[in-house]
Design an enzyme around this catalytic site. Structure first.
Site, PDB file in Angstrom:
ATOM      1  N   CYS A  78      17.080 -36.244  28.067  1.00  0.00           N
ATOM      2  CA  CYS A  78      17.349 -37.661  28.412  1.00  0.00           C
ATOM      3  C   CYS A  78      16.285 -38.426  27.984  1.00  0.00           C
ATOM      4  O   CYS A  78      16.153 -39.528  27.974  1.00  0.00           O
ATOM      5  CB  CYS A  78      17.660 -37.805  30.141  1.00  0.00           C
ATOM      6  SG  CYS A  78      16.330 -37.297  31.025  1.00  0.00           S
ATOM      7  N   MET A 116      23.116 -31.874  33.534  1.00  0.00           N
ATOM      8  CA  MET A 116      22.374 -33.056  34.471  1.00  0.00           C
ATOM      9  C   MET A 116      23.518 -33.399  35.712  1.00  0.00           C
ATOM     10  O   MET A 116      22.958 -33.493  36.844  1.00  0.00           O
ATOM     11  CB  MET A 116      22.191 -34.169  33.492  1.00  0.00           C
ATOM     12  CG  MET A 116      21.545 -35.440  34.551  1.00  0.00           C
ATOM     13  SD  MET A 116      19.877 -34.876  34.812  1.00  0.00           S
ATOM     14  CE  MET A 116      18.980 -35.418  32.970  1.00  0.00           C
ATOM     15  N   GLY A 117      24.830 -33.338  35.420  1.00  0.00           N
ATOM     16  CA  GLY A 117      25.771 -33.350  36.423  1.00  0.00           C
ATOM     17  C   GLY A 117      25.550 -32.290  37.534  1.00  0.00           C
ATOM     18  O   GLY A 117      25.742 -32.563  38.680  1.00  0.00           O
ATOM     19  N   SER A 171       6.883 -33.909  31.058  1.00  0.00           N
ATOM     20  CA  SER A 171       7.956 -34.437  31.455  1.00  0.00           C
ATOM     21  C   SER A 171       7.748 -35.867  32.369  1.00  0.00           C
ATOM     22  O   SER A 171       6.517 -36.156  32.429  1.00  0.00           O
ATOM     23  CB  SER A 171       8.533 -33.591  32.574  1.00  0.00           C
ATOM     24  OG  SER A 171       9.055 -32.493  32.049  1.00  0.00           O
ATOM     25  N   GLN A 175      16.802 -26.679  29.387  1.00  0.00           N
ATOM     26  CA  GLN A 175      17.088 -27.574  28.164  1.00  0.00           C
ATOM     27  C   GLN A 175      16.425 -26.822  26.689  1.00  0.00           C
ATOM     28  O   GLN A 175      17.148 -26.671  25.958  1.00  0.00           O
ATOM     29  CB  GLN A 175      16.375 -28.645  28.287  1.00  0.00           C
ATOM     30  CG  GLN A 175      17.306 -29.863  29.465  1.00  0.00           C
ATOM     31  CD  GLN A 175      16.549 -30.865  29.830  1.00  0.00           C
ATOM     32  OE1 GLN A 175      15.410 -30.878  29.817  1.00  0.00           O
ATOM     33  NE2 GLN A 175      17.482 -31.988  30.112  1.00  0.00           N
ATOM     34  N   GLY A 232      27.992 -32.194  32.698  1.00  0.00           N
ATOM     35  CA  GLY A 232      27.258 -31.356  32.004  1.00  0.00           C
ATOM     36  C   GLY A 232      26.199 -30.768  32.946  1.00  0.00           C
ATOM     37  O   GLY A 232      26.225 -30.846  34.133  1.00  0.00           O
ATOM     38  N   GLY A 257      29.810 -37.336  34.780  1.00  0.00           N
ATOM     39  CA  GLY A 257      29.403 -36.363  33.648  1.00  0.00           C
ATOM     40  C   GLY A 257      29.222 -35.071  34.154  1.00  0.00           C
ATOM     41  O   GLY A 257      28.741 -34.953  35.320  1.00  0.00           O
ATOM     42  N   GLN A 291      13.777 -28.549  35.267  1.00  0.00           N
ATOM     43  CA  GLN A 291      15.245 -28.517  34.245  1.00  0.00           C
ATOM     44  C   GLN A 291      14.922 -28.367  32.584  1.00  0.00           C
ATOM     45  O   GLN A 291      15.704 -27.908  32.212  1.00  0.00           O
ATOM     46  CB  GLN A 291      15.906 -29.863  34.323  1.00  0.00           C
ATOM     47  CG  GLN A 291      17.185 -29.969  33.694  1.00  0.00           C
ATOM     48  CD  GLN A 291      17.984 -31.213  33.825  1.00  0.00           C
ATOM     49  OE1 GLN A 291      17.472 -32.249  34.054  1.00  0.00           O
ATOM     50  NE2 GLN A 291      19.229 -31.281  33.351  1.00  0.00           N
TER      51      GLN A 291
END
Length: 462
Positions: A50, A193-194, A109, A120, A191, A189, A116
Site C-alpha cells: 500500500c 490487508m482485509g 515501513s 508481502q 485480501g 476488501g 505485514q
C-alpha cells in the site's frame, strides 16, 4: 549478474504518485513477463504494497537494464520519465540487498516495525517463483531477507509501535469516535490487508464485522474466519449493498487494491441518510490507489483517514534503541549474506580447477599405459592412487584458503586470480556450477536514475 532495485515508496513520493504507479495483482505477472523479455534482465520480483512499489531484477549490465525497467514503469504508470525519476530510488548489488533487508525488518515501513511486510515479501517471491521469474539469485536474496525480518522481530522490540498501518489507522479512528469496543465495523476488501483488519478489529473489541467484497465467496471466507478464529459476529454481503452496510457501521476500513474509487460520493450520501444518530462515520482508506472518492472527505459527519494522513502520524515511529538494534542486525546479516555470495562466486572456480587437475591426471595415466603396456593392473592402480594423492595434497591448502579469503571484502578477486594462474577458460567455472554473483557497486549510479533523497544512492534508509 547483479541485483538492481528500482523503487518508489512513501518516503520518496506523495500518495498521488504512488497511486499512479501502483501495481495490482493483475498487473504484476504482466509486468514481470515484460521485464523478463528485456535484453538485460534474467530474473525479476515485484514487491507491491500500500505504500511502496519495488522492482528487484537480476541484470547483466546496470545502465541498459535501468533504462529498460524505467521505460516499463513509465509505460505502466503513464508518468513521464523525468517525473518518475524525481521520485524513484535506485540500489545496486550490495546496496539492493541492504535495502531489502531493511524493508523486511520494518525499518523502512510507514509504521516502523510493522510485520505485514514479511508476508508481502513472501507473496512477491511466491508470485515471481510461480512465473519462473526468480532464479537462484533472487531465491537466495528473498529467503535471506525473510530470515532477517524474522530475526529482527524476535530479537528486538521494533514492532511495539504498532502491528501495522491498520492498527495506527484504528487508533486514529478511536481518537475521533472513542474506543472501538462494542462497535460495528465494515471491512471492504477480503485480501491480506482485509484479514489483518479483521484481526485488529477483533483485538480492539468490535462486536460485529461486515465484510464486503466484489467476490462474495471471498467475503464469506473472511467472515467465517472472523467468527471461528476471532470470536466476532460477522456477515458477508454483496458489493451492491455497500451503502446499506456503511449505514450500519461505525468505522469503515477499505483495502481493495482496485484501480479507481470504490466508495463513491453517492454511496456515502446514501449511507449518511440512512444512518441513525449524528455520530461521525470514520472511513480508513488504506487502498493504493485510494478506494474512497476524494470528495467524500468534505462531507459533514465523515472523517477520512488515508495513507497520506498516516504518513504524518507520530505513533508510526519505533523507539530509537529498538531501531538501532534492528539496524545492527541488518548490518550483521548483510555481512553474512555477502560473504556467502563471495563464497558462491569462488566455489565453481575451485571445482573447475579440481576438474582440470583430474583431467591432467587421467591424461598422464593414459600416457603411462601407452609407454608401459605391460604394467600390472595392481601396479598401475597404485601409481594412479599416488598421483591423485599428490595432486589432492597440492590443491588442498590453496583451495581451502581461497574459499576463506573469498568470504572477506574484496574476496571476489580471488576467483579471478585462480582463473588467471591456472589458465581456466572464462566458461569453465560456469560449466561446472553457475555462480551467484553480487558484485560491489561500480561507478556512479545517480547519473542515470537520481535517488529522491540525499544518500539514497548509497543504499541508506531513513
Amino acid at each position: 549478474m547483479s541485483v538492481l532495485l528500482v523503487g518508489i515508496s512513501h518516503r520518496s513520493a506523495p500518495v498521488a504518485v504512488l497511486e499512479k504507479i501502483a501495481i495490482t495483482e493483475t498487473d504484476r505477472p504482466k509486468l514481470t513477463d515484460k521485464m523478463l523479455a528485456s535484453t538485460h534482465v534474467s530474473e525479476a520480483m515485484i514487491v507491491s504494497t500500500c505504500n511502496r512499489i519495488e522492482v528487484y531484477a537480476v541484470v547483466d549490465a546496470f545502465h541498459p537494464a535501468l533504462g529498460e525497467i524505467g521505460e516499463l514503469l513509465t509505460k505502466h504508470s503513464g508518468l513521464p520519465l523525468p517525473e518518475l525519476t524525481k521520485h524513484a530510488y535506485v540500489r545496486y548489488a550490495e546496496a539492493a540487498a541492504e535495502h531489502l533487508f531493511a524493508v523486511s525488518s520494518g525499518l523502512d515501513s510507514m509504521v516502523v516495525g510493522e510485520q505485514q511486510i514479511l508476508s508481502q515479501i513472501r507473496a512477491a517471491y511466491a508470485a515471481a517463483d510461480s512465473q519462473q521469474a526468480a532464479g537462484r539469485t533472487l531465491h537466495e536474496l528473498a529467503q535471506h531477507a525473510l530470515r532477517v525480518g524474522k530475526r529482527v522481530h524476535s530479537e528486538t522490540g521494533i514492532d511495539r509501535a504498532g502491528a501495522s498501518v491498520v492498527s495506527v489507522a484504528l487508533d486514529r479512528a478511536a481518537a475521533v469516535q472513542g474506543a472501538l469496543a462494542g462497535r460495528t465495523a465494515l471491512v471492504l476488501g477480503a485480501g491480506a490487508m482485509g484479514g489483518l483488519a479483521v484481526a485488529q478489529l477483533a483485538r480492539g473489541g468490535a462486536v460485529k464485522v461486515i465484510v464486503v467484497n466484489r467476490t462474495l465467496e471471498k467475503a464469506q471466507r473472511l467472515a467465517n474466519t472472523a467468527t471461528t478464529m476471532h470470536g466476532v459476529e460477522a456477515e458477508a454481503i454483496e458489493m451492491d449493498r455497500l451503502a446499506e452496510a456503511m449505514a450500519a457501521a461505525d468505522v469503515v476500513i477499505t483495502c481493495t487494491g482496485a484501480v479507481g474509487a470504490v466508495v463513491t460520493l453517492a454511496d456515502v450520501h446514501r449511507a449518511l441518510s440512512a444512518r441513525p444518530g449524528a455520530e461521525e462515520l470514520v472511513i480508513c482508506d488504506l487502498g493504493l490507489p485510494r478506494d474512497v472518492d476524494h470528495a467524500v472527505a468534505g462531507l459533514p459527519g465523515v472523517t477520512v483517514i488515508d495513507i497520506e494522513t498516516l504518513q504524518r502520524d507520530p505513533s508510526a515511529g519505533a523507539a530509537a534503541d529498538d531501531t538501532a538494534a534492528a539496524r545492527t542486525i541488518v548490518a550483521d546479516e548483510l555481512s553474512k549474506y555477502l560473504a556467502g555470495q563471495r563464497m558462491a562466486e569462488v566455489t565453481p572456480t575451485v571445482a573447475a580447477l579440481r576438474q582440470m587437475a583430474a583431467d591432467v591426471v587421467e591424461a598422464e595415466l593414459l600416457r603411462l599405459d601407452s609407454r608401459l603396456p605391460g604394467l600390472e593392473s595392481t601396479e598401475r592402480d597404485e601409481v594412479a592412487r599416488t598421483v591423485r594423492r599428490v595432486v589432492d595434497k597440492l590443491l588442498h591448502a590453496p583451495t581451502v584458503r581461497v574459499k576463506q579469503l573469498a568470504s572477506t571484502p574484496g574476496g571476489d578477486s580471488y576467483a579471478e586470480a585462480l582463473r588467471e594462474l591456472f589458465e581456466l577458460k572464462p566458461g569453465a567455472a560456469q560449466a561446472v556450477a553457475a555462480p551467484m554473483e553480487i558484485s560491489a557497486l561500480q561507478g556512479e549510479l545517480a547519473d542515470d536514475f537520481t535517488a529522491a533523497h540525499p544518500g539514497d544512492e548509497q543504499g541508506h534508509t531513513a
